[in-house]
Enzyme design. Structure first.
Site, mmCIF file in Angstrom:
data_model
loop_
_atom_site.group_PDB
_atom_site.id
_atom_site.type_symbol
_atom_site.label_atom_id
_atom_site.label_comp_id
_atom_site.label_asym_id
_atom_site.label_seq_id
_atom_site.Cartn_x
_atom_site.Cartn_y
_atom_site.Cartn_z
ATOM 1 N N GLU A 35 14.718 -14.660 0.285
ATOM 2 C CA GLU A 35 15.174 -15.694 1.207
ATOM 3 C C GLU A 35 14.381 -16.989 1.020
ATOM 4 O OE1 GLU A 35 16.287 -12.506 4.793
ATOM 5 O OE2 GLU A 35 14.693 -14.005 5.076
ATOM 6 N N ASP B 275 0.827 -1.200 0.000
ATOM 7 C CA ASP B 275 0.000 0.000 0.000
ATOM 8 C C ASP B 275 0.872 1.265 0.000
ATOM 9 O OD1 ASP B 275 -2.768 1.109 0.372
ATOM 10 O OD2 ASP B 275 -1.895 1.888 2.213
#
Length: 569
Positions: free
Chosen positions: A267, A218
């Site tokens: 990751e 957002d």
């Protein structure tokens, strides 16, 4: 774009059909009038039958709902009114079992004023470490009675609120001001602070570890701000410079932040996807958010803002595909979401309607001008099929598959959008597209659950999901057929234009022979020379044409799909 992964699902998002769920308005499982996470789980079969690839959940975090959940109290929990973390895990399992990925909203520009950090900041004296996580400044004027700048809020009024000090030598007196580019209850984070950056990395890992497949970010363009004193003037919220020097938005420093996010997202194997909500008017600037070293994708709202016009649509698509090719990202397409008037209603208004006209129409409770609803849904269906044929990601908003219109006549007494109060009742805001969904024509509250938090209009019954289920030609069945075919026909991210730029019929072909024709005029148009009508597999037309008409004409404001190997749907 290539991410550092050999996982076969590493780029699932590039051409995904993503269905946005506004949780409070989707399905109420416990009879409290609010949609919830168990309600999402209970509707997973519906979502699977629809044929989407992923759901995007608008905020479901603890919140006072000052801004529909975008005022977040705790980024790593579930609002108890919407469920528990266990309910979230159950929903995740149900989605993944159904082959549906999950994207969650993350709101990094601001927290709520109930966040533990902001409460600690209010309880601390000016200059304390607790206040450094936000933007607290002394005011201007003889006694600090004026805000630190003229910056406006997105929801109307000013972007600064003065606090009564709770600690220090001025305890009990009016003191500093804090920045909130949105509602008063949404203080902006200071992204220069390492604790803010580290905490959001922890939030990304928290949800990624629970199996989330991606994040919608957002106000991605708003995190970095120039707080150098004296603050520069910014009388509007528009970005007018393309060099990254705007004091509030799209500053170069924001890309360092998202490079850190990408390191976290990478990751995981496959890497987690992300898409930026970045309202940046300059193409070369917006594409930075979509780089593989940052979020990987950014919303493009050009089609959402376009008129139903052949030239506009074609120009926008060509521009966006060229941009995507240059950046390595895939295009994104969207017509409706939780922040805008539903596109079936936009297309029902006069062709020259502006944003100001939409606001005036809402204030007139949808009565002036009188919308042509038949034309609106006809155009909406045609635009949707046009968009679903394009290469790139398609973002759909809950209820558009039912052909829902904006609920334009909500009474003032029920309006919850902060825009209404902060503009002194001059702008109704976004509640009209957030009215809870109609699942059944019969029974209380159209099958949503208990009396919903926003009232549903009587006309919802005619558009309820059960009324359209299995009905040939219904909007729901058109979406189901289109999404099923889209998955089967999807090819690489290119297309070939088969029409002239000034034609009212826009015709394109994907590399596997899948063709899309859209007649943007209100009158029927002949099929282009060489087009075999027997290859038509899907039409957006509300009214079925006779075989003779279908062999020669494209109805007005209609999209057709053709394939080399037609099949019965």
């Amino acid at each position: 774009m290539s991410f550092p992964s050999t996982h076969p699902d590493a780029t699932w998002w590039r051409q995904a059909a993503v269905y946005q769920i506004y949780p409070r308005s989707f399905s109420d499982s416990n009879g409290d009038g609010l949609g919830d996470l168990p309600g999402v789980s209970a509707r997973m079969d519906y979502l699977s039958d629809l044929g989407i690839d992923a759901i995007w959940l608008s905020p479901f975090y603890p919140s006072a709902l000052a801004d529909g959940g975008y005022d977040v109290d705790d980024y790593r929990n579930v609002d108890p009114r919407l469920g528990t973390l266990t309910d979230f895990d159950v929903m995740m399992d149900a989605a993944h079992t159904a082959g549906i990925r999950v994207i969650v909203d993350v709101v990094p520009n601001h927290s709520s004023n109930r966040h533990v950090w902001f409460k600690a900041a209010l309880a601390s004296a000016p200059g304390s470490p607790e206040r450094e996580r936000y933007h607290f400044l002394d005011g201007l004027g003889a006694d600090g009675e004026l805000p630190p700048s003229d910056w406006p809020s997105h929801f109307g009024g000013g972007a600064w609120t003065r606090v009564v000090e709770q600690a220090g030598p001025k305890a009990g007196e009016l003191g500093q001001w804090y920045l909130h580019l949105f509602a008063t209850e949404q203080p902006d984070f200071n992204w220069d602070h390492p604790e803010v950056r580290d905490d959001f990395h922890a939030t990304l890992r928290f949800w990624a570890d629970r199996g989330v497949d991606g994040f919608r970010v957002d106000v991605a363009h708003g995190l970095a701000k120039d707080m150098t004193l004296p603050l520069r003037s910014k009388p509007t919220l528009e970005i007018v410079v393309a060099d990254g020097s705007d004091p509030l938005f799209d500053r170069d420093q924001v890309h360092e932040i998202f490079a850190g996010w990408r390191a976290v997202l990478d990751e995981y194997d496959p890497p987690k996807a992300a898409v930026a909500e970045a309202w940046v008017p300059f193409t070369e600037r917006r594409l930075k958010y979509a780089r593989s070293t940052e979020l990987g994708q950014a919303f493009n709202f050009d089609l959402l803002q376009a008129h139903f016009d052949a030239s506009e649509f074609r120009t926008i698509v060509q521009k966006c595909l060229s941009e995507a090719e240059g950046s390595g990202a895939s295009s994104t397409w969207v017509f409706s979401n939780h922040d805008v008037v539903r596109h079936a209603s936009r297309y029902a208004l006069p062709d020259d309607s502006t944003h100001a006209d939409l606001e005036a129409w809402l204030l007139a409770d949808g009565a002036i001008p009188v919308p042509d609803l038949t034309r609106g849904v006809r155009r909406a269906r045609a635009a949707t099929l046009f968009m679903l044929g394009l290469p790139g990601s398609a973002y759909l908003y809950q209820g558009e598959e039912l052909g829902l219109f904006e609920v334009a006549d909500l009474p003032a007494s029920v309006l919850a959008d902060p825009t209404w109060s902060r503009t002194a009742n001059k702008v109704k805001g976004r509640d009209g597209c957030r009215v809870p969904l109609p699942w059944t024509a019969a029974g209380p509250n159209f099958g949503f659950g208990a009396t919903p938090w926003l009232p549903q209009p009587k006309w919802f019954g005619a558009l309820a999901a059960d009324v359209q289920d299995g009905v040939a030609g219904s909007t729901l069945e058109m979406y189901r057929a289109a999404l099923r075919l889209r998955r089967e026909l999807q090819s690489d991210e290119s297309l070939e234009w088969l029409s002239l730029p000034d034609a009212s019929v826009v015709h394109y072909r994907r590399p596997n022979g899948w063709e899309v024709l859209t007649n943007f005029s209100s009158s029927a148009a002949p099929l282009p020379s060489g087009v075999d009508p027997s290859k038509v597999v899907l039409s957006s037309s509300i009214k079925e044409s006779s075989p003779a008409e279908a062999a020669a004409l494209i109805p007005g404001e209609t999209t057709l799909w053709l394939t080399p190997n037609p099949r019965l749907l």
